[in-house]
Design a protein around this motif. Structure first.
Motif, PDB file in Angstrom:
ATOM      1  N   VAL A  17      27.476  46.050  39.692  1.00  0.00           N
ATOM      2  CA  VAL A  17      26.223  46.241  39.525  1.00  0.00           C
ATOM      3  C   VAL A  17      26.216  47.904  39.174  1.00  0.00           C
ATOM      4  CG1 VAL A  17      25.051  44.454  40.479  1.00  0.00           C
ATOM      5  CG2 VAL A  17      25.659  46.523  41.883  1.00  0.00           C
ATOM      6  N   PRO A  18      25.337  48.521  38.644  1.00  0.00           N
ATOM      7  CA  PRO A  18      25.316  49.991  38.618  1.00  0.00           C
ATOM      8  C   PRO A  18      24.997  50.623  39.968  1.00  0.00           C
ATOM      9  CG  PRO A  18      23.959  48.861  36.790  1.00  0.00           C
ATOM     10  CD  PRO A  18      24.061  47.847  37.899  1.00  0.00           C
ATOM     11  N   ASP A  19      25.396  51.823  40.039  1.00  0.00           N
ATOM     12  CA  ASP A  19      25.350  52.688  41.459  1.00  0.00           C
ATOM     13  C   ASP A  19      23.890  52.596  41.550  1.00  0.00           C
ATOM     14  OD1 ASP A  19      27.848  53.104  41.643  1.00  0.00           O
ATOM     15  OD2 ASP A  19      27.870  54.897  40.370  1.00  0.00           O
ATOM     16  N   GLY A  20      23.437  52.270  42.914  1.00  0.00           N
ATOM     17  CA  GLY A  20      22.182  52.477  43.324  1.00  0.00           C
ATOM     18  C   GLY A  20      21.330  51.075  43.277  1.00  0.00           C
ATOM     19  N   ALA A  21      21.816  50.043  42.505  1.00  0.00           N
ATOM     20  CA  ALA A  21      21.347  48.824  42.388  1.00  0.00           C
ATOM     21  C   ALA A  21      21.367  47.851  43.452  1.00  0.00           C
ATOM     22  CB  ALA A  21      21.887  47.871  41.287  1.00  0.00           C
ATOM     23  N   GLY A  52      24.883  50.071  30.579  1.00  0.00           N
ATOM     24  CA  GLY A  52      23.638  49.809  30.621  1.00  0.00           C
ATOM     25  C   GLY A  52      23.229  48.147  31.032  1.00  0.00           C
ATOM     26  N   VAL A  53      24.276  47.465  31.013  1.00  0.00           N
ATOM     27  CA  VAL A  53      24.161  45.897  31.202  1.00  0.00           C
ATOM     28  C   VAL A  53      23.951  45.931  32.866  1.00  0.00           C
ATOM     29  CG1 VAL A  53      25.515  43.866  31.425  1.00  0.00           C
ATOM     30  CG2 VAL A  53      25.652  45.400  29.689  1.00  0.00           C
ATOM     31  N   PRO A  54      22.782  45.192  33.471  1.00  0.00           N
ATOM     32  CA  PRO A  54      22.500  45.294  34.750  1.00  0.00           C
ATOM     33  C   PRO A  54      23.404  44.659  35.745  1.00  0.00           C
ATOM     34  CG  PRO A  54      20.428  44.601  33.535  1.00  0.00           C
ATOM     35  CD  PRO A  54      21.976  44.698  32.606  1.00  0.00           C
ATOM     36  N   GLN A  55      24.084  43.495  35.201  1.00  0.00           N
ATOM     37  CA  GLN A  55      25.016  42.838  36.039  1.00  0.00           C
ATOM     38  C   GLN A  55      26.259  42.296  35.283  1.00  0.00           C
ATOM     39  OE1 GLN A  55      22.837  39.431  37.141  1.00  0.00           O
ATOM     40  NE2 GLN A  55      21.770  40.402  38.797  1.00  0.00           N
ATOM     41  N   ALA A  56      27.426  42.645  35.716  1.00  0.00           N
ATOM     42  CA  ALA A  56      28.715  42.026  34.965  1.00  0.00           C
ATOM     43  C   ALA A  56      29.656  41.316  36.076  1.00  0.00           C
ATOM     44  CB  ALA A  56      29.539  43.244  34.530  1.00  0.00           C
ATOM     45  N   HIS A  57      29.894  39.898  35.826  1.00  0.00           N
ATOM     46  CA  HIS A  57      30.511  38.994  36.734  1.00  0.00           C
ATOM     47  C   HIS A  57      31.807  38.793  36.196  1.00  0.00           C
ATOM     48  CE1 HIS A  57      26.380  38.000  38.232  1.00  0.00           C
ATOM     49  NE2 HIS A  57      25.915  38.447  37.155  1.00  0.00           N
ATOM     50  N   VAL A  58      32.653  38.359  37.442  1.00  0.00           N
ATOM     51  CA  VAL A  58      34.117  37.700  37.195  1.00  0.00           C
ATOM     52  C   VAL A  58      34.176  36.246  37.787  1.00  0.00           C
ATOM     53  CG1 VAL A  58      36.425  37.907  37.730  1.00  0.00           C
ATOM     54  CG2 VAL A  58      35.215  39.828  36.850  1.00  0.00           C
ATOM     55  N   LEU A  59      34.285  35.119  36.981  1.00  0.00           N
ATOM     56  CA  LEU A  59      34.284  33.994  37.508  1.00  0.00           C
ATOM     57  C   LEU A  59      35.359  33.178  37.492  1.00  0.00           C
ATOM     58  CD1 LEU A  59      30.428  32.839  36.178  1.00  0.00           C
ATOM     59  CD2 LEU A  59      30.850  34.265  38.249  1.00  0.00           C
ATOM     60  N   ASP A  60      35.433  32.164  38.368  1.00  0.00           N
ATOM     61  CA  ASP A  60      36.576  31.179  38.193  1.00  0.00           C
ATOM     62  C   ASP A  60      36.268  30.078  37.075  1.00  0.00           C
ATOM     63  OD1 ASP A  60      38.623  29.633  38.699  1.00  0.00           O
ATOM     64  OD2 ASP A  60      38.575  29.455  40.835  1.00  0.00           O
ATOM     65  N   GLY A  61      36.926  30.565  35.992  1.00  0.00           N
ATOM     66  CA  GLY A  61      36.653  29.356  34.900  1.00  0.00           C
ATOM     67  C   GLY A  61      37.275  28.021  35.166  1.00  0.00           C
ATOM     68  N   ARG A  62      38.126  27.849  36.285  1.00  0.00           N
ATOM     69  CA  ARG A  62      38.654  26.388  36.523  1.00  0.00           C
ATOM     70  C   ARG A  62      37.462  25.480  37.220  1.00  0.00           C
ATOM     71  NH1 ARG A  62      43.069  28.758  40.082  1.00  0.00           N
ATOM     72  NH2 ARG A  62      41.380  29.769  41.144  1.00  0.00           N
ATOM     73  N   LEU A  63      36.277  26.171  37.654  1.00  0.00           N
ATOM     74  CA  LEU A  63      35.325  25.645  38.242  1.00  0.00           C
ATOM     75  C   LEU A  63      34.401  24.968  37.441  1.00  0.00           C
ATOM     76  CD1 LEU A  63      33.932  24.617  41.155  1.00  0.00           C
ATOM     77  CD2 LEU A  63      32.647  27.007  40.913  1.00  0.00           C
ATOM     78  N   ILE A  84      35.244  39.612  47.007  1.00  0.00           N
ATOM     79  CA  ILE A  84      34.182  40.385  47.080  1.00  0.00           C
ATOM     80  C   ILE A  84      32.915  40.042  46.346  1.00  0.00           C
ATOM     81  CG2 ILE A  84      33.613  42.715  46.422  1.00  0.00           C
ATOM     82  CD1 ILE A  84      36.370  43.748  46.851  1.00  0.00           C
ATOM     83  N   SER A  85      31.937  39.512  47.051  1.00  0.00           N
ATOM     84  CA  SER A  85      30.537  39.071  46.133  1.00  0.00           C
ATOM     85  C   SER A  85      29.995  40.063  45.111  1.00  0.00           C
ATOM     86  CB  SER A  85      29.710  38.483  47.289  1.00  0.00           C
ATOM     87  OG  SER A  85      29.156  39.365  48.013  1.00  0.00           O
ATOM     88  N   GLN A  86      29.780  41.329  45.758  1.00  0.00           N
ATOM     89  CA  GLN A  86      29.205  42.267  45.000  1.00  0.00           C
ATOM     90  C   GLN A  86      29.791  43.959  45.205  1.00  0.00           C
ATOM     91  OE1 GLN A  86      25.001  42.118  44.659  1.00  0.00           O
ATOM     92  NE2 GLN A  86      24.527  44.348  44.987  1.00  0.00           N
ATOM     93  N   LEU A  87      29.892  44.458  44.188  1.00  0.00           N
ATOM     94  CA  LEU A  87      30.213  45.991  44.309  1.00  0.00           C
ATOM     95  C   LEU A  87      29.579  46.688  43.451  1.00  0.00           C
ATOM     96  CD1 LEU A  87      34.286  46.667  43.607  1.00  0.00           C
ATOM     97  CD2 LEU A  87      32.673  44.571  42.717  1.00  0.00           C
ATOM     98  N   SER A  88      29.684  48.078  43.700  1.00  0.00           N
ATOM     99  CA  SER A  88      29.043  48.923  42.625  1.00  0.00           C
ATOM    100  C   SER A  88      30.051  49.464  41.835  1.00  0.00           C
ATOM    101  CB  SER A  88      28.432  50.447  43.449  1.00  0.00           C
ATOM    102  OG  SER A  88      29.212  50.912  43.888  1.00  0.00           O
ATOM    103  N   ALA A  89      29.456  50.249  40.786  1.00  0.00           N
ATOM    104  CA  ALA A  89      30.292  50.647  39.642  1.00  0.00           C
ATOM    105  C   ALA A  89      31.410  51.825  40.223  1.00  0.00           C
ATOM    106  CB  ALA A  89      29.674  51.420  38.591  1.00  0.00           C
ATOM    107  N   THR A  90      30.896  52.619  41.009  1.00  0.00           N
ATOM    108  CA  THR A  90      31.841  53.526  41.605  1.00  0.00           C
ATOM    109  C   THR A  90      32.728  52.907  42.695  1.00  0.00           C
ATOM    110  OG1 THR A  90      29.994  55.195  41.707  1.00  0.00           O
ATOM    111  CG2 THR A  90      31.816  55.509  43.161  1.00  0.00           C
TER     112      THR A  90
END
Length: 339
Positions: free
Chosen positions: A334-338, A304-315, A271-277
């Motif tokens: 991302v926040p709802d509505g972004a 209030g943080v605009p973006q939060a990411h989960v990344l593959d640290g093995r890359l 999943i590349s992007q999803l909202s908080a809800t």
């Protein structure tokens, strides 16, 4: 560091140099295109704070450790203000094993007795923190180590876990109640890179083991960070898992798909992007290992943080690929509505 050929004065009697051949020129142009692609992101994040939760395989593999330190220093030179928050689960477990003390986990959190807390504090603050600071400072006098105890950065209270609807006591594991970032902000203003171990103090002076994902999220919100980045050992949050393996979006356990070299095998798209809800709806079906990471992302964007990411640290250089390329990698919350 090797300088550009045109920056060096020719030695007496030195032979003339030639311009690159077409193949070399094409490679140079590709590098230039990468730099140009980064331009709008350099502009967008210049002067902004990025909180990075450092963990997983990226902490134990020598080449990945070096690449991570390079990324952090690159961010600093590019005008961002990186803050590193780390745990140290494998190092804690290894030390406990040497002492003959078994590790127990409940709902993804280490059950921490008072005796274990002494080891946790020593390993996180006295060993892992110093190692990370040293890696970064090979490139210059940037990193300064901190514990969540220092200047009351984190104040926590005891928390438990809920398993199958039942409350379970997990010992000296803390939930962050307050963040006082003043001392850390002074370091950022001085151009330093704070490196924070996930230990917190209680209101009565107790010391708590705090999940590093949770600590990073709370700190990102308190700093008004532009990004929270959580390094993991998978590519991101998977949409579909093979039948019989587990629920959608599950984080692999040891020995399952998700170990090095197997993450992409039959797990469906990330999943590349999803909202908080949307994330909140998925949370109950996630595994114990993934829940703290995705809860951290949810807490950050709801704080209030605009973006939060989960990344593959093995890359290698995954941080730079996420922040400075148009496509990005991993899963972004991302926040709802972004957009």
């Amino acid at each position: 560091m090797t300088g550009h050929p045109h920056d060096r004065a020719p030695a007496a009697g030195a032979a003339m140099t030639e311009h690159p051949r077409p193949a070399d020129a094409a490679a140079a142009l590709a590098k230039a295109a990468t730099l140009i692609e980064a331009l709008p992101w350099l502009d967008r994040f210049h002067g902004r704070t990025a909180v990075i939760k450092y963990g997983g395989h990226a902490m134990t593999d020598g080449a990945l450790r070096a690449a991570f330190a390079q990324d952090v220093v690159f961010l600093r030179y590019a005008g961002l203000r990186p803050v590193v928050v780390h745990g140290g689960g494998p190092q804690i477990s290894a030390h406990l094993d040497r002492l003959g003390v078994a590790s127990t986990f409940t709902a993804g959190l280490r059950v921490t007795t008072p005796e274990m807390m002494d080891v946790v504090r020593m390993v996180l603050t006295g060993q892992v923190n110093r190692d990370v600071v040293g890696l970064i400072n090979r490139h210059g006098p940037f990193a300064v180590g901190m514990s969540g105890e220092d200047a009351n950065l984190f104040t926590a209270s005891r928390r438990g876990a809920v398993v199958d609807g039942e409350f379970v006591d997990i010992g000296l594991v803390g939930e962050i109640d307050a963040v006082n970032p003043a001392a850390l902000q002074a370091l950022l203003a001085d151009g330093r890179v704070p490196v924070v171990s996930s230990v917190a103090r209680g209101a009565g002076g107790e010391i708590y083991n705090v999940n590093a994902d949770t600590a990073a999220a709370a700190l990102a919100a308190a700093l008004g960070a532009a990004k929270l980045v959580v390094l993991t050992d998978v590519e991101g949050l998977y949409r579909d898992w093979p039948a019989g393996v587990s629920a959608p979006g599950r984080f692999p356990g040891p020995g399952e798909a998700g170990e090095a070299g197997e993450a992409a095998a039959g797990l469906g798209p990330v999943i590349s992007q999803l909202s908080a809800t949307e994330l909140e709806r998925l949370l109950p079906g996630l595994s114990a290992g993934m829940i703290p990471k995705m809860e951290a992302c949810l807490r950050a964007v709801r704080g209030g943080v605009p973006q939060a990411h989960v990344l593959d640290g093995r890359l290698p250089h995954s941080l730079l690929l996420e922040i400075f390329t148009d496509s990005g990698i991993g899963t972004m919350v991302v926040p709802d509505g972004a957009d």
